[in-house]
Write a protein that holds these residues in place. Structure first.
Motif, PDB file in Angstrom:
ATOM      1  N   GLN A 125      -8.083   9.750  -0.297  1.00 28.04           N
ATOM      2  CA  GLN A 125      -8.636   8.587  -0.997  1.00 28.04           C
ATOM      3  C   GLN A 125      -9.489   7.699  -0.082  1.00 28.04           C
ATOM      4  O   GLN A 125      -9.977   6.659  -0.516  1.00 28.04           O
ATOM      5  CB  GLN A 125      -7.504   7.759  -1.613  1.00 28.04           C
ATOM      6  CG  GLN A 125      -6.726   8.504  -2.671  1.00 28.04           C
ATOM      7  CD  GLN A 125      -7.593   8.881  -3.851  1.00 28.04           C
ATOM      8  OE1 GLN A 125      -8.430   8.110  -4.304  1.00 28.04           O
ATOM      9  NE2 GLN A 125      -7.406  10.088  -4.359  1.00 28.04           N
ATOM     10  N   LYS A 126      -9.614   8.097   1.191  1.00 29.35           N
ATOM     11  CA  LYS A 126     -10.409   7.352   2.173  1.00 29.35           C
ATOM     12  C   LYS A 126      -9.998   5.872   2.229  1.00 29.35           C
ATOM     13  O   LYS A 126     -10.820   4.966   2.131  1.00 29.35           O
ATOM     14  CB  LYS A 126     -11.901   7.498   1.879  1.00 29.35           C
ATOM     15  CG  LYS A 126     -12.403   8.916   2.020  1.00 29.35           C
ATOM     16  CD  LYS A 126     -13.873   9.028   1.683  1.00 29.35           C
ATOM     17  CE  LYS A 126     -14.419  10.405   1.871  1.00 29.35           C
ATOM     18  NZ  LYS A 126     -13.783  11.486   1.220  1.00 29.35           N
ATOM     19  N   VAL A 127      -8.694   5.654   2.398  1.00 29.15           N
ATOM     20  CA  VAL A 127      -8.150   4.291   2.405  1.00 29.15           C
ATOM     21  C   VAL A 127      -8.482   3.614   3.732  1.00 29.15           C
ATOM     22  O   VAL A 127      -7.990   4.003   4.788  1.00 29.15           O
ATOM     23  CB  VAL A 127      -6.629   4.306   2.172  1.00 29.15           C
ATOM     24  CG1 VAL A 127      -6.050   2.909   2.261  1.00 29.15           C
ATOM     25  CG2 VAL A 127      -6.311   4.938   0.822  1.00 29.15           C
ATOM     26  N   ALA A 128      -9.327   2.604   3.678  1.00 25.64           N
ATOM     27  CA  ALA A 128      -9.697   1.808   4.844  1.00 25.64           C
ATOM     28  C   ALA A 128      -8.693   0.665   5.010  1.00 25.64           C
ATOM     29  O   ALA A 128      -7.845   0.420   4.138  1.00 25.64           O
ATOM     30  CB  ALA A 128     -11.112   1.262   4.673  1.00 25.64           C
ATOM     31  N   GLY A 129      -8.786  -0.034   6.114  1.00 23.51           N
ATOM     32  CA  GLY A 129      -7.826  -1.078   6.440  1.00 23.51           C
ATOM     33  C   GLY A 129      -7.722  -2.187   5.419  1.00 23.51           C
ATOM     34  O   GLY A 129      -6.618  -2.613   5.056  1.00 23.51           O
ATOM     35  N   ASP A 130      -8.860  -2.682   4.946  1.00 21.35           N
ATOM     36  CA  ASP A 130      -8.816  -3.781   3.973  1.00 21.35           C
ATOM     37  C   ASP A 130      -8.140  -3.358   2.678  1.00 21.35           C
ATOM     38  O   ASP A 130      -7.407  -4.133   2.065  1.00 21.35           O
ATOM     39  CB  ASP A 130     -10.214  -4.339   3.705  1.00 21.35           C
ATOM     40  CG  ASP A 130     -11.178  -3.310   3.138  1.00 21.35           C
ATOM     41  OD1 ASP A 130     -11.082  -2.120   3.501  1.00 21.35           O
ATOM     42  OD2 ASP A 130     -12.046  -3.696   2.340  1.00 21.35           O
ATOM     43  N   VAL A 131      -8.334  -2.111   2.280  1.00 19.59           N
ATOM     44  CA  VAL A 131      -7.715  -1.601   1.062  1.00 19.59           C
ATOM     45  C   VAL A 131      -6.221  -1.360   1.291  1.00 19.59           C
ATOM     46  O   VAL A 131      -5.400  -1.680   0.429  1.00 19.59           O
ATOM     47  CB  VAL A 131      -8.414  -0.304   0.596  1.00 19.59           C
ATOM     48  CG1 VAL A 131      -7.703   0.324  -0.582  1.00 19.59           C
ATOM     49  CG2 VAL A 131      -9.877  -0.602   0.253  1.00 19.59           C
ATOM     50  N   LEU A 132      -5.860  -0.826   2.450  1.00 17.59           N
ATOM     51  CA  LEU A 132      -4.454  -0.599   2.762  1.00 17.59           C
ATOM     52  C   LEU A 132      -3.657  -1.893   2.632  1.00 17.59           C
ATOM     53  O   LEU A 132      -2.559  -1.903   2.084  1.00 17.59           O
ATOM     54  CB  LEU A 132      -4.304  -0.042   4.179  1.00 17.59           C
ATOM     55  CG  LEU A 132      -2.854   0.205   4.625  1.00 17.59           C
ATOM     56  CD1 LEU A 132      -2.302   1.445   3.928  1.00 17.59           C
ATOM     57  CD2 LEU A 132      -2.773   0.345   6.128  1.00 17.59           C
ATOM     58  N   LEU A 133      -4.220  -2.985   3.114  1.00 18.14           N
ATOM     59  CA  LEU A 133      -3.517  -4.271   3.077  1.00 18.14           C
ATOM     60  C   LEU A 133      -3.300  -4.778   1.652  1.00 18.14           C
ATOM     61  O   LEU A 133      -2.460  -5.642   1.429  1.00 18.14           O
ATOM     62  CB  LEU A 133      -4.274  -5.308   3.899  1.00 18.14           C
ATOM     63  CG  LEU A 133      -4.254  -5.054   5.409  1.00 18.14           C
ATOM     64  CD1 LEU A 133      -5.234  -5.968   6.121  1.00 18.14           C
ATOM     65  CD2 LEU A 133      -2.856  -5.202   5.969  1.00 18.14           C
ATOM     66  N   LYS A 134      -4.031  -4.238   0.698  1.00 26.06           N
ATOM     67  CA  LYS A 134      -3.861  -4.624  -0.707  1.00 26.06           C
ATOM     68  C   LYS A 134      -2.867  -3.719  -1.434  1.00 26.06           C
ATOM     69  O   LYS A 134      -2.514  -3.982  -2.577  1.00 26.06           O
ATOM     70  CB  LYS A 134      -5.207  -4.605  -1.424  1.00 26.06           C
ATOM     71  CG  LYS A 134      -6.154  -5.653  -0.880  1.00 26.06           C
ATOM     72  CD  LYS A 134      -7.522  -5.564  -1.493  1.00 26.06           C
ATOM     73  CE  LYS A 134      -8.438  -6.578  -0.809  1.00 26.06           C
ATOM     74  NZ  LYS A 134      -9.816  -6.437  -1.218  1.00 26.06           N
ATOM     75  N   CYS A 135      -2.414  -2.667  -0.767  1.00 22.90           N
ATOM     76  CA  CYS A 135      -1.479  -1.724  -1.384  1.00 22.90           C
ATOM     77  C   CYS A 135      -0.056  -2.281  -1.351  1.00 22.90           C
ATOM     78  O   CYS A 135       0.340  -2.954  -0.406  1.00 22.90           O
ATOM     79  CB  CYS A 135      -1.496  -0.389  -0.644  1.00 22.90           C
ATOM     80  SG  CYS A 135      -3.017   0.552  -0.842  1.00 22.90           S
TER      81      CYS A 135
END
Length: 127
Positions: A78-88
Protein backbone atom coordinates in the motif's frame (compact mmCIF):
# COMPACT_ATOMS: atom_id res chain seq x y z
CA UNK A 1 24.87 -1.19 -5.15
CA UNK A 2 22.17 -3.71 -4.19
CA UNK A 3 22.79 -7.29 -3.20
CA UNK A 4 20.38 -10.06 -2.30
CA UNK A 5 20.39 -11.47 1.21
CA UNK A 6 18.10 -14.04 2.76
CA UNK A 7 16.64 -13.36 6.17
CA UNK A 8 17.79 -16.75 7.46
CA UNK A 9 21.44 -16.18 6.53
CA UNK A 10 21.35 -12.71 8.08
CA UNK A 11 19.86 -14.04 11.30
CA UNK A 12 22.48 -16.78 11.45
CA UNK A 13 25.38 -14.37 11.02
CA UNK A 14 24.14 -11.53 13.23
CA UNK A 15 21.83 -13.31 15.67
CA UNK A 16 18.96 -11.00 14.74
CA UNK A 17 17.25 -9.59 11.68
CA UNK A 18 18.85 -6.62 9.96
CA UNK A 19 16.55 -3.62 10.32
CA UNK A 20 18.10 -1.90 7.35
CA UNK A 21 16.57 -4.48 5.02
CA UNK A 22 13.56 -2.28 4.40
CA UNK A 23 13.49 -2.54 0.60
CA UNK A 24 12.04 -5.72 -0.75
CA UNK A 25 10.85 -6.77 -4.17
CA UNK A 26 9.14 -9.96 -3.03
CA UNK A 27 7.48 -10.70 0.27
CA UNK A 28 9.10 -14.09 0.83
CA UNK A 29 12.36 -15.00 2.52
CA UNK A 30 14.45 -13.12 -0.08
CA UNK A 31 14.95 -9.44 0.60
CA UNK A 32 16.78 -6.73 -1.25
CA UNK A 33 19.38 -4.99 0.88
CA UNK A 34 20.09 -1.49 -0.35
CA UNK A 35 22.70 -0.60 2.23
CA UNK A 36 21.49 2.96 2.72
CA UNK A 37 20.43 5.93 0.66
CA UNK A 38 20.30 5.44 -3.08
CA UNK A 39 20.54 8.07 -5.81
CA UNK A 40 17.48 10.31 -5.74
CA UNK A 41 16.54 9.49 -2.12
CA UNK A 42 16.18 12.26 0.38
CA UNK A 43 18.36 12.42 3.47
CA UNK A 44 16.68 10.37 6.23
CA UNK A 45 14.49 12.55 8.42
CA UNK A 46 14.07 12.41 12.17
CA UNK A 47 10.46 13.43 11.63
CA UNK A 48 8.38 10.28 11.07
CA UNK A 49 5.92 12.29 8.97
CA UNK A 50 8.62 12.65 6.31
CA UNK A 51 9.53 8.95 6.09
CA UNK A 52 9.17 7.05 2.84
CA UNK A 53 7.60 3.60 2.80
CA UNK A 54 11.06 1.99 2.98
CA UNK A 55 12.03 4.18 5.93
CA UNK A 56 8.75 3.34 7.70
CA UNK A 57 9.41 -0.40 7.47
CA UNK A 58 13.10 -0.09 8.36
CA UNK A 59 12.43 2.12 11.36
CA UNK A 60 9.57 -0.07 12.62
CA UNK A 61 11.87 -3.10 12.46
CA UNK A 62 14.58 -1.18 14.32
CA UNK A 63 12.13 0.03 16.98
CA UNK A 64 10.77 -3.47 17.65
CA UNK A 65 13.18 -6.30 16.89
CA UNK A 66 10.28 -8.79 16.80
CA UNK A 67 8.92 -7.12 13.65
CA UNK A 68 10.26 -8.63 10.44
CA UNK A 69 10.29 -7.04 7.00
CA UNK A 70 8.31 -9.96 5.57
CA UNK A 71 5.53 -9.39 8.16
CA UNK A 72 5.25 -5.75 7.09
CA UNK A 73 4.65 -6.59 3.42
CA UNK A 74 1.21 -4.92 3.40
CA UNK A 75 2.90 -1.60 4.24
CA UNK A 76 4.97 -2.01 1.05
CA UNK A 77 1.95 -3.11 -0.98
CA UNK A 78 0.00 0.00 0.00
CA UNK A 79 3.11 2.24 -0.02
CA UNK A 80 2.38 3.51 3.50
CA UNK A 81 4.51 6.60 4.15
CA UNK A 82 5.20 8.05 7.59
CA UNK A 83 2.45 10.66 7.63
CA UNK A 84 -0.13 8.03 6.66
CA UNK A 85 1.19 5.50 9.18
CA UNK A 86 0.63 8.02 11.97
CA UNK A 87 -3.04 8.24 10.97
CA UNK A 88 -3.52 4.46 11.20
CA UNK A 89 -5.20 2.81 14.17
CA UNK A 90 -5.47 -0.85 15.14
CA UNK A 91 -8.65 -1.28 13.10
CA UNK A 92 -6.95 -0.02 9.92
CA UNK A 93 -3.89 -2.18 10.53
CA UNK A 94 -6.02 -5.29 10.92
CA UNK A 95 -8.90 -4.76 8.48
CA UNK A 96 -7.48 -2.56 5.73
CA UNK A 97 -3.80 -3.51 5.67
CA UNK A 98 -4.60 -7.05 6.85
CA UNK A 99 -1.58 -7.35 9.14
CA UNK A 100 -1.69 -10.41 11.37
CA UNK A 101 -2.82 -9.74 14.95
CA UNK A 102 0.62 -9.85 16.62
CA UNK A 103 2.18 -7.63 13.97
CA UNK A 104 -0.72 -5.15 14.11
CA UNK A 105 -0.44 -4.85 17.91
CA UNK A 106 3.31 -4.29 17.69
CA UNK A 107 3.00 -1.70 14.91
CA UNK A 108 0.23 0.06 16.82
CA UNK A 109 2.52 0.34 19.87
CA UNK A 110 5.20 1.94 17.72
CA UNK A 111 2.69 4.35 16.17
CA UNK A 112 1.80 5.51 19.69
CA UNK A 113 5.49 6.13 20.43
CA UNK A 114 6.00 7.94 17.11
CA UNK A 115 3.06 10.25 17.84
CA UNK A 116 4.84 11.30 21.05
CA UNK A 117 8.00 12.01 19.03
CA UNK A 118 6.02 14.12 16.57
CA UNK A 119 4.42 16.12 19.39
CA UNK A 120 7.90 16.80 20.75
CA UNK A 121 9.11 17.96 17.34
CA UNK A 122 6.12 20.29 17.03
CA UNK A 123 6.91 21.84 20.41
CA UNK A 124 10.51 22.45 19.35
CA UNK A 125 9.36 24.13 16.12
CA UNK A 126 6.80 26.32 17.90
CA UNK A 127 9.33 27.62 20.46
Amino acid sequence: MASTVTRDSTMASTGTHDSTMASTAAHDSTMSYTGGIQAGDRKPSRDPRDWTCDQVVGNLCRMDRRLLVKDLGPLFDQKVAGDVLLKCNLDVLLKVLKLDFNTAIRVNEQITKLKIVVRGLDVIVIK
